[in-house]
Design an enzyme around this catalytic site. Structure first.
Site, mmCIF file in Angstrom:
data_model
loop_
_atom_site.group_PDB
_atom_site.id
_atom_site.type_symbol
_atom_site.label_atom_id
_atom_site.label_comp_id
_atom_site.label_asym_id
_atom_site.label_seq_id
_atom_site.Cartn_x
_atom_site.Cartn_y
_atom_site.Cartn_z
ATOM 1 N N ASP A 11 0.868 -1.175 0.000
ATOM 2 C CA ASP A 11 0.000 0.000 0.000
ATOM 3 C C ASP A 11 0.908 1.230 0.000
ATOM 4 O OD1 ASP A 11 0.865 0.324 2.622
ATOM 5 O OD2 ASP A 11 -1.117 0.183 3.541
ATOM 6 N N CYS A 68 2.822 -3.386 4.100
ATOM 7 C CA CYS A 68 2.055 -2.195 4.485
ATOM 8 C C CYS A 68 2.813 -1.553 5.650
ATOM 9 C CB CYS A 68 0.594 -2.528 4.803
ATOM 10 S SG CYS A 68 0.311 -3.627 6.189
ATOM 11 N N GLY A 69 2.184 -0.638 6.357
ATOM 12 C CA GLY A 69 2.920 0.043 7.420
ATOM 13 C C GLY A 69 3.428 -0.907 8.481
ATOM 14 N N THR A 70 2.539 -1.762 8.945
ATOM 15 C CA THR A 70 2.912 -2.734 9.981
ATOM 16 C C THR A 70 3.058 -4.152 9.456
ATOM 17 O OG1 THR A 70 0.575 -3.143 10.395
ATOM 18 C CG2 THR A 70 1.656 -1.450 11.767
ATOM 19 N N GLY A 71 2.484 -4.424 8.307
ATOM 20 C CA GLY A 71 2.387 -5.790 7.787
ATOM 21 C C GLY A 71 1.151 -6.513 8.309
ATOM 22 N N VAL A 72 0.518 -5.952 9.333
ATOM 23 C CA VAL A 72 -0.592 -6.661 9.983
ATOM 24 C C VAL A 72 -1.828 -6.715 9.087
ATOM 25 C CG1 VAL A 72 -2.173 -6.673 11.940
ATOM 26 C CG2 VAL A 72 0.232 -6.102 12.299
ATOM 27 N N MET A 74 -2.135 -6.408 5.853
ATOM 28 C CA MET A 74 -1.877 -7.276 4.699
ATOM 29 C C MET A 74 -1.958 -8.744 5.103
ATOM 30 S SD MET A 74 -1.291 -5.873 1.718
ATOM 31 C CE MET A 74 -0.553 -4.528 0.781
ATOM 32 N N HIS A 101 8.333 -24.903 8.775
ATOM 33 C CA HIS A 101 7.263 -25.486 9.600
ATOM 34 C C HIS A 101 5.867 -25.220 9.045
ATOM 35 C CE1 HIS A 101 9.906 -25.543 13.508
ATOM 36 N NE2 HIS A 101 10.552 -25.974 12.435
ATOM 37 N N ARG A 112 7.105 0.238 8.354
ATOM 38 C CA ARG A 112 7.407 1.149 9.452
ATOM 39 C C ARG A 112 8.036 0.405 10.624
ATOM 40 N NH1 ARG A 112 1.430 3.519 8.709
ATOM 41 N NH2 ARG A 112 1.794 4.673 6.791
ATOM 42 N N ARG A 135 6.509 -34.024 10.483
ATOM 43 C CA ARG A 135 5.534 -33.797 11.560
ATOM 44 C C ARG A 135 4.690 -32.541 11.330
ATOM 45 N NH1 ARG A 135 10.170 -31.349 13.363
ATOM 46 N NH2 ARG A 135 9.965 -29.511 14.706
ATOM 47 N N HIS A 136 5.174 -31.660 10.464
ATOM 48 C CA HIS A 136 4.424 -30.424 10.211
ATOM 49 C C HIS A 136 3.267 -30.631 9.234
ATOM 50 C CE1 HIS A 136 7.599 -28.465 12.365
ATOM 51 N NE2 HIS A 136 8.495 -28.918 11.504
HETATM 52 C C1 RB5 Z 1 -2.048 2.614 6.549
HETATM 53 O O1 RB5 Z 1 -2.132 3.795 7.258
HETATM 54 C C2 RB5 Z 1 -1.793 1.459 7.515
HETATM 55 O O2 RB5 Z 1 -2.944 1.230 8.258
HETATM 56 C C3 RB5 Z 1 -1.407 0.227 6.751
HETATM 57 O O3 RB5 Z 1 -0.257 0.498 6.013
HETATM 58 C C4 RB5 Z 1 -1.095 -1.000 7.578
HETATM 59 O O4 RB5 Z 1 -0.160 -0.731 8.568
HETATM 60 C C5 RB5 Z 1 -2.255 -1.723 8.101
HETATM 61 O O5 RB5 Z 1 -2.124 -2.747 8.773
#
Ligand code: RB5
Length: 151
Positions: A11, A68-72, A74, A101, A112, A135-136
């Protein structure tokens, strides 16, 4: 490694890291498809995660890289696509362990959170590591069976 094909997307929060990882893929001689914005206007990550994930599940590419900013965000979106095992990774140990695994087929990175040097090492390790099976396999089968039953 050259047999690998990769779809990569970010993003707006991950454009610079995406470009640096695309450079890495070129250096490694890996064929890639790139998605995501060229300019920093805000875009929503879910559609980009779904695009890359579907490239992987369709067999068009072997692996996906999402930034993305945190990867979370996505990673959450990618893991909604049946057949995707997306790992959010911020260190090289997890990078190889999740291949060995979990047979992860998509990796998510936080632009970020990790710098381009660490991200590059993570991607190299992740692309080179092999799934161990054994095993996985039974655990992966349980995830696949759950997907078939519930999704
Ligand atoms: C965008 O501001 C931010 O929310 C996105 O890059 C990402 O970190 C979401 O998980």
């Amino acid at each position: 490694m050259s047999a690998l094909t990769v779809a990569i997307a970010s993003d707006h929060g991950g454009i610079e890291l995406r470009k640096s990882l695309v450079q890495l893929l070129e250096t490694l001689g890996i064929t890639y498809q790139e998605f995501g914005p060229e300019t920093p206007e805000s875009v929503d990550y879910p559609e980009l995660a779904f695009t890359v994930s579907k490239k992987v599940t369709s067999g068009e590419v072997n692996r996906g890289i999402l930034i993305c900013g945190t990867g979370v965000g996505m990673s959450i979106a990618a893991n909604k696509v049946p057949g995707i095992r997306c790992a959010l990774v911020g260190d090289t140990f997890t990078a190889h362990a999740t291949r060995e695994h979990n047979d992860s087929n998509v990796i998510a990175l936080g632009a970020r959170v990790v710098g381009s040097g660490l991200a590059s090492d993570i991607v190299k390790v992740w692309l080179n590591a092999e799934y161990e099976g054994g095993r996985h396999a039974n655990r992966i089968d349980q995830i696949t069976a759950f997907e078939r039953e519930h999704l």
